[in-house]
Scaffold this motif. Structure first.
Motif, mmCIF file in Angstrom:
data_model
loop_
_atom_site.group_PDB
_atom_site.id
_atom_site.type_symbol
_atom_site.label_atom_id
_atom_site.label_comp_id
_atom_site.label_asym_id
_atom_site.label_seq_id
_atom_site.Cartn_x
_atom_site.Cartn_y
_atom_site.Cartn_z
ATOM 1 N N PHE A 290 -2.463 -15.015 22.004
ATOM 2 C CA PHE A 290 -2.015 -16.060 21.089
ATOM 3 C C PHE A 290 -0.533 -15.942 20.759
ATOM 4 C CE2 PHE A 290 -6.613 -16.170 20.187
ATOM 5 C CZ PHE A 290 -6.827 -17.532 20.352
ATOM 6 N N THR A 291 -0.010 -14.727 20.622
ATOM 7 C CA THR A 291 1.423 -14.598 20.331
ATOM 8 C C THR A 291 2.275 -15.027 21.524
ATOM 9 O OG1 THR A 291 1.270 -12.255 20.927
ATOM 10 C CG2 THR A 291 1.150 -12.809 18.589
ATOM 11 N N ILE A 292 1.870 -14.615 22.727
ATOM 12 C CA ILE A 292 2.607 -15.039 23.924
ATOM 13 C C ILE A 292 2.430 -16.532 24.151
ATOM 14 C CG2 ILE A 292 2.787 -14.771 26.425
ATOM 15 C CD1 ILE A 292 2.015 -11.872 26.104
ATOM 16 N N GLY A 293 1.224 -17.055 23.854
ATOM 17 C CA GLY A 293 1.008 -18.490 23.997
ATOM 18 C C GLY A 293 1.937 -19.294 23.112
ATOM 19 N N ALA A 294 2.059 -18.911 21.843
ATOM 20 C CA ALA A 294 2.981 -19.608 20.943
ATOM 21 C C ALA A 294 4.422 -19.470 21.423
ATOM 22 C CB ALA A 294 2.834 -19.052 19.535
ATOM 23 N N ALA A 298 6.853 -22.657 22.693
ATOM 24 C CA ALA A 298 8.164 -22.910 22.087
ATOM 25 C C ALA A 298 9.263 -22.920 23.147
ATOM 26 C CB ALA A 298 8.448 -21.850 21.023
ATOM 27 N N PHE A 299 9.182 -21.982 24.099
ATOM 28 C CA PHE A 299 10.154 -21.978 25.194
ATOM 29 C C PHE A 299 10.086 -23.285 25.989
ATOM 30 C CE2 PHE A 299 10.347 -17.068 25.713
ATOM 31 C CZ PHE A 299 11.117 -17.004 24.569
ATOM 32 N N SER A 379 12.929 -22.146 15.313
ATOM 33 C CA SER A 379 14.184 -22.822 15.650
ATOM 34 C C SER A 379 14.037 -23.635 16.940
ATOM 35 C CB SER A 379 15.309 -21.803 15.797
ATOM 36 O OG SER A 379 15.479 -21.062 14.600
ATOM 37 N N LEU A 380 13.430 -23.053 17.956
ATOM 38 C CA LEU A 380 13.269 -23.765 19.223
ATOM 39 C C LEU A 380 12.360 -24.975 19.065
ATOM 40 C CD1 LEU A 380 12.851 -20.716 21.656
ATOM 41 C CD2 LEU A 380 14.900 -22.078 21.242
ATOM 42 N N VAL A 400 1.629 -30.667 18.538
ATOM 43 C CA VAL A 400 2.235 -29.566 19.282
ATOM 44 C C VAL A 400 2.804 -28.519 18.332
ATOM 45 C CG1 VAL A 400 4.079 -28.939 20.871
ATOM 46 C CG2 VAL A 400 2.706 -30.972 21.313
ATOM 47 N N VAL A 401 3.468 -28.954 17.273
ATOM 48 C CA VAL A 401 4.018 -28.014 16.297
ATOM 49 C C VAL A 401 2.895 -27.221 15.632
ATOM 50 C CG1 VAL A 401 5.257 -27.824 14.116
ATOM 51 C CG2 VAL A 401 6.109 -29.351 15.894
ATOM 52 N N CYS A 402 1.806 -27.880 15.293
ATOM 53 C CA CYS A 402 0.668 -27.178 14.684
ATOM 54 C C CYS A 402 0.057 -26.171 15.643
ATOM 55 C CB CYS A 402 -0.385 -28.196 14.237
ATOM 56 S SG CYS A 402 0.116 -29.215 12.833
#
Length: 565
Positions: A290-294, A298-299, A379-380, A400-402
Protein backbone atom coordinates in the motif's frame (compact mmCIF):
# COMPACT_ATOMS: atom_id res chain seq x y z
CA UNK A 1 28.43 -9.47 -6.31
CA UNK A 2 31.28 -11.81 -5.76
CA UNK A 3 33.95 -10.23 -3.64
CA UNK A 4 37.51 -11.26 -3.06
CA UNK A 5 38.57 -12.54 0.31
CA UNK A 6 41.05 -10.47 2.24
CA UNK A 7 43.12 -13.42 3.27
CA UNK A 8 41.35 -14.13 6.52
CA UNK A 9 42.18 -17.38 8.21
CA UNK A 10 39.49 -19.96 8.71
CA UNK A 11 39.79 -22.94 10.99
CA UNK A 12 37.41 -25.77 11.69
CA UNK A 13 37.51 -27.96 14.75
CA UNK A 14 35.32 -30.09 16.93
CA UNK A 15 34.43 -28.47 20.22
CA UNK A 16 34.47 -30.77 23.22
CA UNK A 17 34.50 -28.36 26.15
CA UNK A 18 31.70 -25.92 25.42
CA UNK A 19 29.10 -25.01 27.97
CA UNK A 20 25.57 -23.88 27.21
CA UNK A 21 24.05 -21.37 29.62
CA UNK A 22 20.62 -21.59 31.20
CA UNK A 23 17.81 -19.42 29.91
CA UNK A 24 17.81 -15.79 31.01
CA UNK A 25 14.78 -16.19 33.19
CA UNK A 26 16.45 -18.96 35.18
CA UNK A 27 19.56 -16.85 35.71
CA UNK A 28 17.55 -13.86 36.83
CA UNK A 29 15.41 -15.80 39.28
CA UNK A 30 17.75 -18.53 40.49
CA UNK A 31 21.34 -17.80 39.56
CA UNK A 32 22.66 -20.97 41.15
CA UNK A 33 20.15 -23.32 39.62
CA UNK A 34 21.59 -25.88 37.27
CA UNK A 35 20.07 -25.67 33.83
CA UNK A 36 20.01 -28.23 31.11
CA UNK A 37 22.41 -27.62 28.24
CA UNK A 38 21.15 -26.19 25.02
CA UNK A 39 21.33 -28.55 22.05
CA UNK A 40 21.42 -27.26 18.53
CA UNK A 41 18.60 -28.48 16.33
CA UNK A 42 18.26 -27.58 12.69
CA UNK A 43 15.12 -25.72 11.70
CA UNK A 44 13.38 -28.22 9.42
CA UNK A 45 12.37 -27.26 5.92
CA UNK A 46 8.59 -27.11 6.21
CA UNK A 47 5.81 -27.37 3.67
CA UNK A 48 5.17 -23.66 4.16
CA UNK A 49 8.70 -22.97 2.95
CA UNK A 50 7.99 -25.07 -0.13
CA UNK A 51 4.69 -23.29 -0.79
CA UNK A 52 6.39 -19.93 -0.37
CA UNK A 53 8.97 -20.75 -3.05
CA UNK A 54 6.25 -22.03 -5.38
CA UNK A 55 4.26 -18.82 -4.85
CA UNK A 56 7.42 -16.84 -5.59
CA UNK A 57 7.74 -18.72 -8.88
CA UNK A 58 4.10 -17.95 -9.68
CA UNK A 59 4.66 -14.24 -8.95
CA UNK A 60 7.76 -14.24 -11.16
CA UNK A 61 6.03 -15.88 -14.14
CA UNK A 62 2.91 -13.73 -13.75
CA UNK A 63 4.98 -10.57 -13.73
CA UNK A 64 7.02 -11.47 -16.81
CA UNK A 65 4.05 -12.87 -18.73
CA UNK A 66 1.81 -9.84 -18.18
CA UNK A 67 4.58 -7.42 -19.18
CA UNK A 68 5.38 -9.30 -22.40
CA UNK A 69 1.69 -9.73 -23.21
CA UNK A 70 1.10 -6.01 -22.71
CA UNK A 71 4.11 -5.14 -24.90
CA UNK A 72 2.73 -7.35 -27.67
CA UNK A 73 -0.67 -5.67 -27.29
CA UNK A 74 0.92 -2.22 -27.67
CA UNK A 75 2.67 -3.43 -30.81
CA UNK A 76 -0.56 -4.72 -32.31
CA UNK A 77 -2.26 -1.42 -31.48
CA UNK A 78 0.62 0.40 -33.24
CA UNK A 79 1.60 2.18 -30.03
CA UNK A 80 5.27 1.67 -30.81
CA UNK A 81 6.52 4.19 -28.25
CA UNK A 82 4.75 2.43 -25.36
CA UNK A 83 5.75 -0.92 -26.83
CA UNK A 84 9.43 0.06 -26.83
CA UNK A 85 9.43 1.44 -23.29
CA UNK A 86 7.54 -1.55 -21.89
CA UNK A 87 9.90 -4.00 -23.58
CA UNK A 88 13.01 -2.08 -22.48
CA UNK A 89 11.92 -2.25 -18.83
CA UNK A 90 11.59 -6.01 -19.22
CA UNK A 91 14.70 -6.93 -21.21
CA UNK A 92 17.39 -4.61 -19.80
CA UNK A 93 16.88 -5.33 -16.06
CA UNK A 94 16.50 -9.04 -16.76
CA UNK A 95 19.76 -9.06 -18.72
CA UNK A 96 21.60 -7.27 -15.92
CA UNK A 97 20.35 -9.81 -13.38
CA UNK A 98 21.23 -12.75 -15.64
CA UNK A 99 24.78 -11.46 -16.11
CA UNK A 100 25.21 -11.10 -12.35
CA UNK A 101 23.73 -14.53 -11.72
CA UNK A 102 25.99 -16.16 -14.31
CA UNK A 103 29.00 -14.36 -12.86
CA UNK A 104 28.21 -15.90 -9.49
CA UNK A 105 27.88 -19.31 -11.12
CA UNK A 106 31.25 -18.93 -12.85
CA UNK A 107 32.93 -17.93 -9.62
CA UNK A 108 31.35 -20.80 -7.68
CA UNK A 109 32.32 -23.44 -10.23
CA UNK A 110 35.80 -22.15 -11.05
CA UNK A 111 38.79 -22.33 -8.72
CA UNK A 112 41.55 -19.74 -8.54
CA UNK A 113 43.67 -21.50 -11.15
CA UNK A 114 40.94 -21.15 -13.76
CA UNK A 115 39.77 -24.76 -13.96
CA UNK A 116 36.10 -25.57 -13.47
CA UNK A 117 36.48 -27.93 -10.61
CA UNK A 118 34.02 -26.28 -8.33
CA UNK A 119 36.38 -26.88 -5.42
CA UNK A 120 37.99 -24.52 -3.03
CA UNK A 121 40.84 -22.67 -4.64
CA UNK A 122 42.89 -22.05 -1.53
CA UNK A 123 45.66 -23.81 0.30
CA UNK A 124 44.06 -26.48 2.47
CA UNK A 125 45.76 -28.31 5.29
CA UNK A 126 44.35 -31.04 7.47
CA UNK A 127 45.85 -32.05 10.75
CA UNK A 128 44.89 -33.85 13.93
CA UNK A 129 45.58 -32.52 17.41
CA UNK A 130 44.46 -34.83 20.11
CA UNK A 131 40.78 -35.51 19.66
CA UNK A 132 40.07 -32.37 17.65
CA UNK A 133 40.10 -32.46 13.87
CA UNK A 134 41.36 -29.14 12.56
CA UNK A 135 40.98 -27.58 9.14
CA UNK A 136 42.74 -24.34 8.29
CA UNK A 137 42.33 -22.09 5.29
CA UNK A 138 44.50 -19.09 4.49
CA UNK A 139 43.78 -16.81 1.54
CA UNK A 140 46.48 -15.86 -0.87
CA UNK A 141 48.29 -19.21 -0.79
CA UNK A 142 48.59 -21.70 -3.58
CA UNK A 143 45.81 -24.07 -4.42
CA UNK A 144 45.91 -27.78 -3.86
CA UNK A 145 42.37 -29.08 -4.15
CA UNK A 146 43.10 -32.56 -5.38
CA UNK A 147 42.16 -34.10 -2.06
CA UNK A 148 38.85 -32.25 -1.99
CA UNK A 149 37.81 -32.33 -5.63
CA UNK A 150 38.57 -36.00 -5.99
CA UNK A 151 39.97 -37.64 -9.08
CA UNK A 152 39.43 -35.73 -12.32
CA UNK A 153 37.81 -38.57 -14.18
CA UNK A 154 36.33 -38.31 -17.63
CA UNK A 155 32.85 -38.73 -16.21
CA UNK A 156 33.26 -35.74 -13.97
CA UNK A 157 34.69 -33.68 -16.81
CA UNK A 158 31.69 -34.57 -18.93
CA UNK A 159 29.34 -33.60 -16.12
CA UNK A 160 31.08 -30.26 -15.71
CA UNK A 161 30.83 -29.54 -19.43
CA UNK A 162 27.14 -30.41 -19.37
CA UNK A 163 26.61 -28.17 -16.35
CA UNK A 164 28.32 -25.22 -18.03
CA UNK A 165 26.28 -25.71 -21.19
CA UNK A 166 23.07 -26.07 -19.19
CA UNK A 167 23.69 -22.95 -17.11
CA UNK A 168 24.75 -20.91 -20.15
CA UNK A 169 21.59 -21.88 -22.00
CA UNK A 170 19.39 -21.06 -19.00
CA UNK A 171 20.89 -17.62 -18.53
CA UNK A 172 20.71 -16.82 -22.24
CA UNK A 173 17.01 -17.70 -22.11
CA UNK A 174 16.64 -15.40 -19.06
CA UNK A 175 15.75 -18.34 -16.80
CA UNK A 176 18.56 -18.13 -14.28
CA UNK A 177 16.21 -17.17 -11.44
CA UNK A 178 13.84 -20.02 -12.31
CA UNK A 179 16.64 -22.54 -12.02
CA UNK A 180 17.70 -21.12 -8.66
CA UNK A 181 14.14 -21.39 -7.37
CA UNK A 182 13.89 -25.01 -8.55
CA UNK A 183 17.29 -25.80 -7.06
CA UNK A 184 16.19 -24.28 -3.74
CA UNK A 185 13.11 -26.52 -3.78
CA UNK A 186 15.30 -29.57 -4.42
CA UNK A 187 17.75 -28.69 -1.64
CA UNK A 188 14.90 -28.00 0.76
CA UNK A 189 13.28 -31.36 0.01
CA UNK A 190 16.59 -33.17 0.47
CA UNK A 191 17.24 -31.32 3.72
CA UNK A 192 13.78 -32.27 5.02
CA UNK A 193 14.03 -35.94 4.05
CA UNK A 194 17.61 -36.59 5.14
CA UNK A 195 17.72 -34.43 8.28
CA UNK A 196 20.78 -32.75 9.83
CA UNK A 197 23.26 -35.12 8.18
CA UNK A 198 22.01 -34.33 4.69
CA UNK A 199 24.84 -31.88 3.84
CA UNK A 200 22.28 -29.57 2.24
CA UNK A 201 21.83 -26.86 4.88
CA UNK A 202 24.44 -24.34 3.84
CA UNK A 203 23.81 -24.95 0.14
CA UNK A 204 20.13 -24.20 0.73
CA UNK A 205 20.91 -21.06 2.73
CA UNK A 206 23.32 -19.76 0.08
CA UNK A 207 20.89 -20.48 -2.75
CA UNK A 208 18.04 -18.70 -0.95
CA UNK A 209 20.27 -15.70 -0.27
CA UNK A 210 21.37 -15.50 -3.92
CA UNK A 211 17.89 -15.70 -5.39
CA UNK A 212 16.58 -13.15 -2.89
CA UNK A 213 19.32 -10.63 -3.72
CA UNK A 214 18.85 -11.13 -7.46
CA UNK A 215 15.08 -10.82 -7.35
CA UNK A 216 15.22 -7.74 -5.13
CA UNK A 217 17.59 -6.06 -7.58
CA UNK A 218 15.37 -7.03 -10.52
CA UNK A 219 12.23 -5.82 -8.73
CA UNK A 220 13.51 -2.26 -8.36
CA UNK A 221 15.19 -2.14 -11.76
CA UNK A 222 12.20 -3.58 -13.64
CA UNK A 223 8.97 -3.64 -11.65
CA UNK A 224 9.21 -0.18 -10.09
CA UNK A 225 9.75 1.77 -13.35
CA UNK A 226 7.32 -0.53 -15.16
CA UNK A 227 4.64 0.25 -12.59
CA UNK A 228 5.17 4.00 -12.89
CA UNK A 229 5.14 3.76 -16.69
CA UNK A 230 1.88 1.83 -16.93
CA UNK A 231 0.12 4.06 -14.39
CA UNK A 232 1.28 7.13 -16.31
CA UNK A 233 -0.11 5.68 -19.55
CA UNK A 234 -3.40 4.92 -17.84
CA UNK A 235 -3.72 8.43 -16.44
CA UNK A 236 -2.60 10.07 -19.69
CA UNK A 237 -5.13 8.09 -21.76
CA UNK A 238 -7.84 8.45 -19.08
CA UNK A 239 -8.79 4.80 -19.50
CA UNK A 240 -7.63 1.44 -18.17
CA UNK A 241 -7.03 -1.55 -20.41
CA UNK A 242 -7.32 -4.98 -18.73
CA UNK A 243 -3.74 -5.86 -19.61
CA UNK A 244 -2.49 -2.58 -18.19
CA UNK A 245 -4.23 -3.29 -14.90
CA UNK A 246 -2.84 -6.82 -14.79
CA UNK A 247 0.71 -5.66 -15.54
CA UNK A 248 0.62 -2.88 -12.97
CA UNK A 249 -0.86 -5.18 -10.32
CA UNK A 250 1.74 -7.88 -10.97
CA UNK A 251 4.57 -5.35 -10.74
CA UNK A 252 3.25 -3.96 -7.46
CA UNK A 253 2.81 -7.41 -5.91
CA UNK A 254 6.28 -8.43 -7.05
CA UNK A 255 7.82 -5.36 -5.39
CA UNK A 256 6.08 -5.91 -2.07
CA UNK A 257 6.75 -9.66 -2.21
CA UNK A 258 10.48 -9.30 -2.73
CA UNK A 259 10.96 -6.76 0.07
CA UNK A 260 9.21 -9.02 2.58
CA UNK A 261 10.98 -12.12 1.25
CA UNK A 262 14.36 -10.39 1.52
CA UNK A 263 13.77 -9.53 5.18
CA UNK A 264 12.69 -13.09 6.00
CA UNK A 265 15.67 -14.68 4.26
CA UNK A 266 18.08 -12.25 5.91
CA UNK A 267 16.73 -13.03 9.38
CA UNK A 268 16.80 -16.78 8.66
CA UNK A 269 20.46 -16.52 7.68
CA UNK A 270 21.52 -15.14 11.07
CA UNK A 271 21.41 -17.04 14.33
CA UNK A 272 21.35 -13.83 16.38
CA UNK A 273 17.89 -12.97 15.04
CA UNK A 274 14.63 -14.76 15.60
CA UNK A 275 12.90 -16.07 12.46
CA UNK A 276 10.02 -14.17 10.92
CA UNK A 277 6.69 -15.98 10.78
CA UNK A 278 4.72 -16.11 7.56
CA UNK A 279 1.95 -14.07 9.16
CA UNK A 280 4.48 -11.32 9.78
CA UNK A 281 5.78 -11.66 6.22
CA UNK A 282 2.29 -11.25 4.78
CA UNK A 283 1.55 -8.19 6.94
CA UNK A 284 4.89 -6.67 5.99
CA UNK A 285 4.10 -7.35 2.34
CA UNK A 286 0.75 -5.53 2.72
CA UNK A 287 2.56 -2.67 4.43
CA UNK A 288 4.88 -2.20 1.44
CA UNK A 289 2.14 -2.96 -1.08
CA UNK A 290 0.00 0.00 0.00
CA UNK A 291 2.82 2.47 0.69
CA UNK A 292 4.53 1.73 -2.63
CA UNK A 293 1.15 1.79 -4.36
CA UNK A 294 0.41 5.29 -3.07
CA UNK A 295 3.92 6.40 -3.96
CA UNK A 296 3.80 5.12 -7.55
CA UNK A 297 0.32 6.56 -8.17
CA UNK A 298 1.58 9.97 -7.04
CA UNK A 299 4.57 9.57 -9.35
CA UNK A 300 2.33 8.60 -12.27
CA UNK A 301 -0.04 11.52 -11.70
CA UNK A 302 2.79 14.04 -11.68
CA UNK A 303 4.60 12.41 -14.63
CA UNK A 304 1.44 12.52 -16.77
CA UNK A 305 1.56 16.35 -16.64
CA UNK A 306 5.19 17.30 -15.92
CA UNK A 307 7.45 14.80 -17.66
CA UNK A 308 10.64 16.89 -17.49
CA UNK A 309 10.18 17.99 -13.90
CA UNK A 310 9.37 14.44 -12.90
CA UNK A 311 12.75 13.27 -14.23
CA UNK A 312 14.49 16.08 -12.34
CA UNK A 313 12.62 15.15 -9.17
CA UNK A 314 13.55 11.45 -9.43
CA UNK A 315 17.24 12.17 -10.05
CA UNK A 316 17.38 14.69 -7.21
CA UNK A 317 15.65 12.33 -4.79
CA UNK A 318 18.00 9.49 -5.77
CA UNK A 319 21.11 11.64 -5.30
CA UNK A 320 19.90 12.84 -1.91
CA UNK A 321 19.07 9.32 -0.71
CA UNK A 322 22.35 7.89 -2.00
CA UNK A 323 24.33 10.59 -0.20
CA UNK A 324 22.36 9.88 2.97
CA UNK A 325 23.17 6.17 2.73
CA UNK A 326 26.86 6.75 2.02
CA UNK A 327 27.06 9.17 4.94
CA UNK A 328 25.73 6.37 7.17
CA UNK A 329 28.86 4.26 6.40
CA UNK A 330 27.22 0.96 5.57
CA UNK A 331 29.14 -2.32 5.77
CA UNK A 332 27.54 -4.80 3.38
CA UNK A 333 30.21 -5.62 0.79
CA UNK A 334 33.82 -6.77 1.00
CA UNK A 335 35.35 -3.91 -1.03
CA UNK A 336 34.94 -0.15 -1.19
CA UNK A 337 33.75 0.06 -4.79
CA UNK A 338 31.19 -2.68 -4.36
CA UNK A 339 29.93 -0.84 -1.28
CA UNK A 340 29.47 2.34 -3.35
CA UNK A 341 27.57 0.44 -6.06
CA UNK A 342 25.44 -1.17 -3.39
CA UNK A 343 24.64 2.24 -1.90
CA UNK A 344 23.61 3.51 -5.33
CA UNK A 345 21.24 0.57 -5.78
CA UNK A 346 19.74 1.14 -2.33
CA UNK A 347 19.27 4.78 -3.35
CA UNK A 348 16.94 3.50 -6.09
CA UNK A 349 15.01 1.51 -3.49
CA UNK A 350 14.70 4.64 -1.33
CA UNK A 351 12.82 6.34 -4.16
CA UNK A 352 9.90 4.00 -3.47
CA UNK A 353 10.14 2.68 0.09
CA UNK A 354 12.16 2.56 3.31
CA UNK A 355 14.98 0.04 3.46
CA UNK A 356 17.18 -0.05 6.54
CA UNK A 357 20.88 -0.57 5.86
CA UNK A 358 22.50 0.29 9.19
CA UNK A 359 22.20 -1.10 12.69
CA UNK A 360 21.24 1.17 15.52
CA UNK A 361 18.45 3.51 16.47
CA UNK A 362 16.66 4.26 13.21
CA UNK A 363 13.36 5.41 14.70
CA UNK A 364 14.08 9.02 13.82
CA UNK A 365 15.43 8.13 10.36
CA UNK A 366 12.44 5.95 9.52
CA UNK A 367 9.83 8.46 10.58
CA UNK A 368 11.78 11.24 8.88
CA UNK A 369 11.73 9.24 5.65
CA UNK A 370 8.00 8.57 5.84
CA UNK A 371 7.33 12.23 6.68
CA UNK A 372 9.33 13.32 3.64
CA UNK A 373 7.56 10.84 1.36
CA UNK A 374 4.20 11.97 2.73
CA UNK A 375 5.03 15.59 1.88
CA UNK A 376 6.27 14.54 -1.56
CA UNK A 377 3.17 12.47 -2.27
CA UNK A 378 0.88 15.32 -1.24
CA UNK A 379 2.87 17.85 -3.30
CA UNK A 380 2.96 15.69 -6.44
CA UNK A 381 -0.73 14.82 -6.22
CA UNK A 382 -1.70 18.44 -5.55
CA UNK A 383 0.34 19.63 -8.55
CA UNK A 384 -1.46 17.13 -10.78
CA UNK A 385 -4.85 18.14 -9.37
CA UNK A 386 -4.24 21.80 -10.08
CA UNK A 387 -2.73 21.39 -13.56
CA UNK A 388 -4.57 18.32 -14.83
CA UNK A 389 -5.96 18.22 -18.34
CA UNK A 390 -9.47 19.34 -19.25
CA UNK A 391 -10.55 15.77 -19.99
CA UNK A 392 -10.24 14.82 -16.31
CA UNK A 393 -13.44 15.47 -14.38
CA UNK A 394 -13.50 16.74 -10.83
CA UNK A 395 -15.13 13.55 -9.58
CA UNK A 396 -12.44 11.38 -11.18
CA UNK A 397 -9.72 13.62 -9.74
CA UNK A 398 -11.17 13.42 -6.23
CA UNK A 399 -11.40 9.62 -6.45
CA UNK A 400 -7.74 9.39 -7.46
CA UNK A 401 -6.67 11.68 -4.62
CA UNK A 402 -8.67 9.60 -2.13
CA UNK A 403 -7.03 6.43 -3.44
CA UNK A 404 -3.58 7.90 -2.82
CA UNK A 405 -4.45 9.02 0.69
CA UNK A 406 -6.22 5.81 1.71
CA UNK A 407 -3.50 3.60 0.27
CA UNK A 408 -0.77 5.42 2.20
CA UNK A 409 -2.83 5.33 5.41
CA UNK A 410 -3.45 1.60 5.01
CA UNK A 411 0.26 0.99 4.50
CA UNK A 412 1.16 2.86 7.70
CA UNK A 413 -1.57 0.93 9.55
CA UNK A 414 -0.14 -2.42 8.48
CA UNK A 415 3.31 -1.20 9.54
CA UNK A 416 1.95 -0.49 13.03
CA UNK A 417 0.25 -3.88 13.12
CA UNK A 418 3.54 -5.52 12.26
CA UNK A 419 5.34 -3.65 15.02
CA UNK A 420 2.73 -4.08 17.70
CA UNK A 421 1.62 -7.67 17.08
CA UNK A 422 3.73 -9.69 14.68
CA UNK A 423 7.34 -8.65 14.98
CA UNK A 424 9.61 -11.67 15.61
CA UNK A 425 10.90 -10.13 18.84
CA UNK A 426 7.44 -9.42 20.21
CA UNK A 427 5.30 -6.29 20.57
CA UNK A 428 7.01 -2.95 20.98
CA UNK A 429 6.16 -1.45 24.37
CA UNK A 430 8.05 1.42 25.98
CA UNK A 431 7.44 0.05 29.46
CA UNK A 432 8.83 -3.42 28.76
CA UNK A 433 11.46 -2.95 26.05
CA UNK A 434 14.72 -1.13 26.19
CA UNK A 435 17.71 -1.46 23.90
CA UNK A 436 16.85 -0.59 20.34
CA UNK A 437 17.78 -2.95 17.51
CA UNK A 438 16.89 -2.77 13.85
CA UNK A 439 15.32 -5.23 11.45
CA UNK A 440 15.73 -3.89 7.94
CA UNK A 441 13.89 -0.70 8.67
CA UNK A 442 11.65 -2.33 11.27
CA UNK A 443 12.22 -0.92 14.73
CA UNK A 444 12.24 -3.45 17.54
CA UNK A 445 13.34 -3.43 21.16
CA UNK A 446 15.11 -6.06 23.21
CA UNK A 447 13.94 -6.92 26.71
CA UNK A 448 15.81 -5.38 29.65
CA UNK A 449 17.10 -7.71 32.32
CA UNK A 450 15.77 -7.09 35.82
CA UNK A 451 17.99 -5.02 38.10
CA UNK A 452 18.75 -7.92 40.42
CA UNK A 453 20.06 -10.08 37.59
CA UNK A 454 23.82 -10.05 37.24
CA UNK A 455 25.13 -9.73 33.69
CA UNK A 456 26.70 -12.76 32.12
CA UNK A 457 30.16 -13.05 30.75
CA UNK A 458 30.46 -11.76 27.19
CA UNK A 459 30.17 -14.76 24.88
CA UNK A 460 32.20 -15.58 21.88
CA UNK A 461 30.32 -14.75 18.73
CA UNK A 462 28.85 -17.82 17.16
CA UNK A 463 26.61 -18.27 14.21
CA UNK A 464 25.38 -21.68 13.26
CA UNK A 465 23.14 -23.24 10.64
CA UNK A 466 20.52 -24.27 13.20
CA UNK A 467 18.31 -21.75 14.98
CA UNK A 468 19.82 -20.89 18.35
CA UNK A 469 18.63 -19.04 21.42
CA UNK A 470 17.15 -15.56 21.41
CA UNK A 471 19.25 -12.96 19.65
CA UNK A 472 21.65 -10.81 21.68
CA UNK A 473 21.67 -7.09 21.09
CA UNK A 474 25.15 -5.65 20.75
CA UNK A 475 26.96 -9.01 20.99
CA UNK A 476 28.44 -8.65 17.53
CA UNK A 477 29.54 -5.08 18.16
CA UNK A 478 31.98 -5.92 20.87
CA UNK A 479 29.90 -4.41 23.68
CA UNK A 480 28.21 -6.02 26.62
CA UNK A 481 24.56 -5.14 27.10
CA UNK A 482 22.84 -5.99 30.37
CA UNK A 483 20.72 -9.03 29.75
CA UNK A 484 22.86 -10.39 26.91
CA UNK A 485 22.23 -14.08 26.45
CA UNK A 486 25.29 -16.31 26.27
CA UNK A 487 25.19 -18.69 23.33
CA UNK A 488 28.35 -20.59 24.25
CA UNK A 489 31.12 -19.93 26.76
CA UNK A 490 34.24 -21.69 27.93
CA UNK A 491 33.82 -23.93 30.97
CA UNK A 492 34.00 -21.74 34.06
CA UNK A 493 36.25 -22.63 36.98
CA UNK A 494 34.00 -20.80 39.41
CA UNK A 495 31.89 -23.13 41.56
CA UNK A 496 28.94 -20.77 41.19
CA UNK A 497 28.56 -21.67 37.52
CA UNK A 498 27.34 -25.22 37.91
CA UNK A 499 26.50 -25.87 34.28
CA UNK A 500 26.57 -29.20 32.63
CA UNK A 501 28.98 -29.80 29.79
CA UNK A 502 27.78 -30.11 26.23
CA UNK A 503 30.00 -32.41 24.23
CA UNK A 504 29.44 -32.52 20.54
CA UNK A 505 31.18 -33.79 17.46
CA UNK A 506 29.75 -31.03 15.30
CA UNK A 507 32.63 -29.17 13.61
CA UNK A 508 33.00 -25.42 14.01
CA UNK A 509 34.35 -23.20 11.23
CA UNK A 510 36.20 -20.31 12.87
CA UNK A 511 36.56 -17.26 10.62
CA UNK A 512 39.25 -14.77 11.59
CA UNK A 513 37.07 -11.76 10.79
CA UNK A 514 34.79 -9.63 12.96
CA UNK A 515 31.18 -10.39 12.27
CA UNK A 516 29.25 -7.90 10.13
CA UNK A 517 26.53 -6.11 12.01
CA UNK A 518 22.88 -6.67 11.24
CA UNK A 519 21.14 -5.85 8.87
CA UNK A 520 24.18 -6.71 6.78
CA UNK A 521 24.70 -10.24 5.50
CA UNK A 522 27.41 -12.27 7.18
CA UNK A 523 30.75 -12.41 5.38
CA UNK A 524 30.31 -16.06 4.41
CA UNK A 525 27.20 -15.06 2.41
CA UNK A 526 29.00 -12.25 0.56
CA UNK A 527 32.53 -13.63 0.13
CA UNK A 528 32.18 -16.55 -2.24
CA UNK A 529 35.64 -17.93 -1.36
CA UNK A 530 34.37 -18.52 2.17
CA UNK A 531 31.32 -20.15 0.65
CA UNK A 532 33.48 -22.64 -1.20
CA UNK A 533 35.30 -23.56 1.96
CA UNK A 534 32.11 -24.04 3.93
CA UNK A 535 30.50 -26.18 1.23
CA UNK A 536 33.57 -28.41 0.95
CA UNK A 537 33.59 -28.90 4.72
CA UNK A 538 29.86 -29.56 4.76
CA UNK A 539 30.32 -32.32 2.19
CA UNK A 540 33.25 -33.89 4.04
CA UNK A 541 31.83 -33.58 7.56
CA UNK A 542 29.39 -36.13 9.03
CA UNK A 543 27.14 -33.29 10.26
CA UNK A 544 26.49 -29.70 9.26
CA UNK A 545 29.28 -27.41 10.55
CA UNK A 546 28.70 -24.26 12.55
CA UNK A 547 30.22 -20.86 11.82
CA UNK A 548 32.13 -18.83 14.42
CA UNK A 549 33.51 -15.32 13.93
CA UNK A 550 36.30 -13.60 15.79
CA UNK A 551 35.26 -11.98 19.03
CA UNK A 552 36.58 -8.53 19.88
CA UNK A 553 35.21 -8.35 23.41
CA UNK A 554 37.77 -10.56 25.13
CA UNK A 555 41.39 -9.63 24.22
CA UNK A 556 42.77 -12.73 25.91
CA UNK A 557 40.53 -14.99 23.88
CA UNK A 558 41.42 -13.15 20.67
CA UNK A 559 45.16 -13.49 21.33
CA UNK A 560 44.83 -17.16 22.18
CA UNK A 561 42.76 -17.80 19.06
CA UNK A 562 45.11 -15.86 16.79
CA UNK A 563 48.07 -17.84 18.01
CA UNK A 564 46.29 -21.10 17.21
CA UNK A 565 45.33 -19.91 13.73
Amino acid sequence: MAAKSDGAAVSVRNTDNLVAPPPRSIIADKPDQDASPYHYASKPYSLLDCYWVMCALFVFFSDVATDLWLAADYYLRRDYWWFGLTLVFVVVPSTVVQVLSFRWFVYDYTDNSGSSSGAVGDQCNFSTKGSANTYEKRGGDGCSSAGLAGTGSETRRCCRVCMWFFQSTLHILQLGQVWRYVHALYLGAQSRWLGNRSHFHWRLMFECADITMLRLLEAFLKNAPQLVLQLSIIIHANQVLPLQGLSASASLVSLAWMIASYQKTLRDSRDDKLPMSYKAVIVQMLWHLFTIGARTIAFALFASVFQLYFGIFIVSHWCLMTFWIIQGETDFCMSKWEEIIYNMVVGIIYIFCWFNVKEGRARFSMWLYYSVTLVENVSLTAAWYLYRGPNTSDFYALVVVCVVVCSYALGISFMLVYYCLLHPDGPVSAAQWGVCVEDGGLLVESCVTPADASPLQPPDMLTSPPRTLSRTAGADRGEVVPGDLVVFQVRSTSPAMALRTLRTEQPVIRIDLPRKRYPAWDAHFIDRRLRKTILVLENTSPVTPRIQYRSLRNPKEVMEYETTV
